[in-house]
Design a protein around this motif. Sequence first.
Motif, PDB file in Angstrom:
ATOM      1  N   UNK A 175     -18.439  31.455  77.752  1.00 47.37           N
ATOM      2  CA  UNK A 175     -17.341  32.342  77.372  1.00 47.37           C
ATOM      3  C   UNK A 175     -17.158  33.418  78.435  1.00 47.37           C
ATOM      4  N   UNK A 176     -15.910  33.705  78.757  1.00 48.66           N
ATOM      5  CA  UNK A 176     -15.575  34.749  79.743  1.00 48.66           C
ATOM      6  C   UNK A 176     -16.191  34.446  81.109  1.00 48.66           C
ATOM      7  N   UNK A 177     -15.983  33.223  81.610  1.00 47.41           N
ATOM      8  CA  UNK A 177     -16.560  32.829  82.889  1.00 47.41           C
ATOM      9  C   UNK A 177     -16.117  33.764  84.016  1.00 47.41           C
ATOM     10  N   UNK A 178     -17.067  34.139  84.861  1.00 52.51           N
ATOM     11  CA  UNK A 178     -16.816  35.040  85.976  1.00 52.51           C
ATOM     12  C   UNK A 178     -16.530  34.243  87.241  1.00 52.51           C
ATOM     13  N   UNK A 179     -15.354  34.472  87.836  1.00 55.38           N
ATOM     14  CA  UNK A 179     -15.029  33.840  89.110  1.00 55.38           C
ATOM     15  C   UNK A 179     -14.140  34.757  89.932  1.00 55.38           C
ATOM     16  N   UNK A 180     -14.335  34.759  91.263  1.00 55.35           N
ATOM     17  CA  UNK A 180     -13.398  35.475  92.130  1.00 55.35           C
ATOM     18  C   UNK A 180     -12.111  34.667  92.280  1.00 55.35           C
ATOM     19  N   UNK A 181     -10.984  35.317  92.102  1.00 62.87           N
ATOM     20  CA  UNK A 181      -9.681  34.661  92.178  1.00 62.87           C
ATOM     21  C   UNK A 181      -8.989  35.097  93.463  1.00 62.87           C
ATOM     22  N   UNK A 182      -8.559  34.133  94.263  1.00 59.68           N
ATOM     23  CA  UNK A 182      -7.885  34.412  95.526  1.00 59.68           C
ATOM     24  C   UNK A 182      -6.498  34.983  95.268  1.00 59.68           C
ATOM     25  N   UNK A 183      -6.181  36.066  95.967  1.00 50.61           N
ATOM     26  CA  UNK A 183      -4.884  36.715  95.817  1.00 50.61           C
ATOM     27  C   UNK A 183      -3.981  36.380  96.999  1.00 50.61           C
ATOM     28  N   UNK A 190      -4.356  41.403 102.700  1.00 48.51           N
ATOM     29  CA  UNK A 190      -4.490  40.473 103.803  1.00 48.51           C
ATOM     30  C   UNK A 190      -4.924  39.105 103.318  1.00 48.51           C
ATOM     31  N   UNK A 191      -5.423  38.279 104.243  1.00 44.30           N
ATOM     32  CA  UNK A 191      -5.888  36.938 103.881  1.00 44.30           C
ATOM     33  C   UNK A 191      -7.234  37.015 103.171  1.00 44.30           C
ATOM     34  N   UNK A 192      -7.427  36.118 102.197  1.00 43.79           N
ATOM     35  CA  UNK A 192      -8.706  35.948 101.494  1.00 43.79           C
ATOM     36  C   UNK A 192      -9.096  37.144 100.626  1.00 43.79           C
ATOM     37  N   UNK A 193      -8.141  37.957 100.211  1.00 38.07           N
ATOM     38  CA  UNK A 193      -8.444  39.038  99.269  1.00 38.07           C
ATOM     39  C   UNK A 193      -8.667  38.447  97.883  1.00 38.07           C
ATOM     40  N   UNK A 194      -9.600  39.044  97.134  1.00 40.61           N
ATOM     41  CA  UNK A 194      -9.991  38.484  95.843  1.00 40.61           C
ATOM     42  C   UNK A 194     -10.089  39.580  94.793  1.00 40.61           C
ATOM     43  N   UNK A 195     -10.028  39.135  93.541  1.00 44.50           N
ATOM     44  CA  UNK A 195     -10.355  39.995  92.416  1.00 44.50           C
ATOM     45  C   UNK A 195     -11.191  39.165  91.449  1.00 44.50           C
ATOM     46  N   UNK A 196     -12.256  39.760  90.906  1.00 46.88           N
ATOM     47  CA  UNK A 196     -13.121  39.055  89.972  1.00 46.88           C
ATOM     48  C   UNK A 196     -12.538  39.173  88.566  1.00 46.88           C
ATOM     49  N   UNK A 197     -12.390  38.026  87.910  1.00 50.18           N
ATOM     50  CA  UNK A 197     -11.826  37.984  86.565  1.00 50.18           C
ATOM     51  C   UNK A 197     -12.735  37.193  85.633  1.00 50.18           C
ATOM     52  N   UNK A 198     -12.657  37.501  84.352  1.00 48.38           N
ATOM     53  CA  UNK A 198     -13.200  36.609  83.317  1.00 48.38           C
ATOM     54  C   UNK A 198     -12.114  35.587  83.036  1.00 48.38           C
ATOM     55  N   UNK A 199     -12.219  34.430  83.722  1.00 50.91           N
ATOM     56  CA  UNK A 199     -11.073  33.524  83.798  1.00 50.91           C
ATOM     57  C   UNK A 199     -10.883  32.652  82.562  1.00 50.91           C
ATOM     58  N   UNK A 200     -11.916  32.463  81.739  1.00 51.26           N
ATOM     59  CA  UNK A 200     -11.724  31.598  80.582  1.00 51.26           C
ATOM     60  C   UNK A 200     -13.029  31.079  80.023  1.00 51.26           C
TER      61      UNK A 200
END
Length: 486
Positions: A175-183, A190-200
């Motif tokens: 539950x609430x898996x943690x992954x960095x999401x590419x923006x 810039x390139x390869x910027x990320x935000x960490x989300x509880x994706x699902x």
Amino acid sequence: MFLTAQHQIPNVRSGNNQWTQDRESTLIGMLARLQYNYKGKYLLSAAVRRDGSSRFKEEPWGVFPSVSAGWNVSDEKFWNPLKSTVSSFKLRASRGTTGNQGIADYSYTPTITLDNDYVLGVATNQNLILGATQTGFANPKVRWETSVSLNGGFDMGFFDNKLTLSGDIYETKKQDMLFPVLLPPTAGGGNNAEVVLNVGDMTNKGVEFAMNYQHAGKLSWNAGLTYTRNDNIITKMSGSNKIIYFDDSSISGHDNDQDLVTALAEGYEGGAFFLVETAGTIKTEEELATYQAIVPDAKIGDLKYVDFDKDGTIGIGDRQYMGSGTPEFEMGFNFSANYKALDFSMQWYGSFGAEIINGNKALAYKVGNHQDLVYQWTPQNSTSDIPVNRNATHNNYRGQTDYWLDDGTFVRLRNISLGYTIPRDYTEKLGITKFRIYVAAQNPLTITKYDGYDPEVGNNGLSTRGIDKGTYPVSSQIRTGLQIEF
């Protein structure tokens, strides 16, 4: 020590990665456990953890309870009539929760990365200006990832435990898996910027069975068989985006390949491949005229993409689910035998139903040194389905297609050995208690349809599992030797 808002805002200060940052990280854990055993017949264990992590701002604490129970059924009086056949029988069950805080420090707050310098000015009046940019985006609501596991199983022994059988059935809900999401670059990082989300959320279900038989006699032998099957599915994706591609899932890992192919998608297993289907090469002028309605700059000899969504163009909507690097099931077989002074053993392993993306092959195509390119489409070889080598970034060699997809099923003989021990009547005269001569092999045989170096590509848990980025193949060895004991 308590985790408060003050404790959760340390200063990253200098540095642009985990090795050069002046950073702080705090993890606090408390554990309580209770165990009960009644005459070895009834077993009970309960535990609860309370963990706090500085990596989470608004919800730093997580509580993770677990409980397990076992019953040795064969110790009951009513089992006595069966003991000559079923000598032991145990039932067990458990439910447990664990937490995961495996994200970078300061994921809950925006971070500035140094060493992003820029040249300003024109002509001879140019100056290098020291710069920084925001590459870590804030998510103050990031929280613990939780895994809830249910397990039920049995252990049985037959004929004085000559034959043993064990089985497990399990379900794990993440539950609430943690992954960095590419923006996208338009987000300002810039390139390869990320935000960490509880994706699902993700559910794993599976079974495991193991059987072993031991035979004693002039010819003594032992055989064991294992079977495991695991099915996982993404049951929920948070927010409106129901598919997220992993930022490290390009198939060759080089700059000339930016297509991401592995994703988390609701309704599919974690790490599923989403690729564009291909239909061979363009071989005739009629095929070219039809295909140019979709790809206007196409030429004869190019790879044909399938317009899956029928919108008249080739885009992200034309990608289809095409399996993953996760096998449908795995099996193992072990066998050993002894006859007088001879001994023999072997170990087999099989993985069935996985797919492999041959990124190593794709890279060789891109740089123009793969042997297949000798047989690429030409006017003289007009029936070939190997596309023309135009350049590394042309559609013919992009990583987003099923052209690189292979069957990853394989069976491998991991180990095999044959030995002979000289009788002690001869060796004891020399002060030697054991003198054994043997020949052995490690990974001597692999049965597979995969055309790369090694179908056992491994890689990490989800994002690159099943992608062969030039993974160093498992080595094969054949050796002979002496085993001497004094």
